[in-house]
Design an enzyme around this catalytic site. Structure first.
Site, PDB file in Angstrom:
ATOM      1  N   HIS A  78      41.541  41.343  45.929  1.00 15.54           N
ATOM      2  CA  HIS A  78      41.043  41.522  44.739  1.00 15.54           C
ATOM      3  C   HIS A  78      39.906  42.355  44.780  1.00 15.54           C
ATOM      4  O   HIS A  78      40.011  43.469  43.920  1.00 15.54           O
ATOM      5  CB  HIS A  78      40.186  40.098  44.262  1.00 15.54           C
ATOM      6  CG  HIS A  78      39.408  40.313  42.938  1.00 15.54           C
ATOM      7  ND1 HIS A  78      39.927  40.619  41.824  1.00 15.54           N
ATOM      8  CD2 HIS A  78      37.911  40.307  42.786  1.00 15.54           C
ATOM      9  CE1 HIS A  78      39.144  40.883  40.832  1.00 15.54           C
ATOM     10  NE2 HIS A  78      37.942  40.689  41.457  1.00 15.54           N
ATOM     11  N   GLN A  80      40.128  45.234  46.988  1.00 16.46           N
ATOM     12  CA  GLN A  80      40.650  46.390  47.190  1.00 16.46           C
ATOM     13  C   GLN A  80      41.125  46.862  45.809  1.00 16.46           C
ATOM     14  O   GLN A  80      41.073  48.190  45.404  1.00 16.46           O
ATOM     15  CB  GLN A  80      41.756  46.394  48.019  1.00 16.46           C
ATOM     16  CG  GLN A  80      41.534  46.171  49.394  1.00 16.46           C
ATOM     17  CD  GLN A  80      40.618  47.191  49.921  1.00 16.46           C
ATOM     18  OE1 GLN A  80      40.697  48.453  49.892  1.00 16.46           O
ATOM     19  NE2 GLN A  80      39.345  46.992  50.557  1.00 16.46           N
ATOM     20  N   HIS A  82      39.901  46.075  42.771  1.00 17.99           N
ATOM     21  CA  HIS A  82      38.788  46.445  41.952  1.00 17.99           C
ATOM     22  C   HIS A  82      37.952  47.951  42.372  1.00 17.99           C
ATOM     23  O   HIS A  82      37.766  48.577  41.543  1.00 17.99           O
ATOM     24  CB  HIS A  82      37.765  45.429  42.322  1.00 17.99           C
ATOM     25  CG  HIS A  82      36.944  44.976  41.193  1.00 17.99           C
ATOM     26  ND1 HIS A  82      37.192  44.602  40.060  1.00 17.99           N
ATOM     27  CD2 HIS A  82      35.545  44.927  40.995  1.00 17.99           C
ATOM     28  CE1 HIS A  82      36.206  44.222  39.131  1.00 17.99           C
ATOM     29  NE2 HIS A  82      35.056  44.717  39.847  1.00 17.99           N
TER      30      HIS A  82
END
Length: 102
Positions: A78, A80, A82
């Site tokens: 998540h 990465q 984001h």
């Protein structure tokens, strides 16, 4: 690195990327109002947050390059996601702000 440790780095990345994303949206709002000084300040602040997020990511890359085992969980995936979408948003915002500037 344990899953817990990589998760903590993931939370750091999400926090910095989230802060950057918020500043990017605010920068566009300021550009729409023709307040380019403030828009530029917010873009610089967003970039500084992205640099911090990237530093956290680089910690993990360096550890893995040293041969450390990484236990990656969904939090890091998540994080990465984001980070990369916020970096893309930064690039798009630069262009949009230049459209308002001209």
């Amino acid at each position: 690195m344990s899953k817990e440790e990589t998760g903590m780095v993931g939370f750091e990345i999400v926090a910095f990327a989230g802060e950057a994303r918020s500043k990017l949206i605010l920068a566009l709002d300021e550009a729409e109002k023709k307040n380019f000084v403030k828009a530029d300040e917010l873009m610089a602040e967003a970039n500084a947050s992205l640099i911090e997020a990237h530093k956290s990511q680089t910690q993990m890359l360096a550890a893995e390059a040293r041969g450390e085992t990484m236990e990656i969980g969904f939090i890091m995936v998540h994080a990465q996601d984001h980070l990369m979408t916020t970096m893309l948003l930064r690039d798009v915002m630069k262009h949009l702000i230049n459209v308002y500037r001209n």
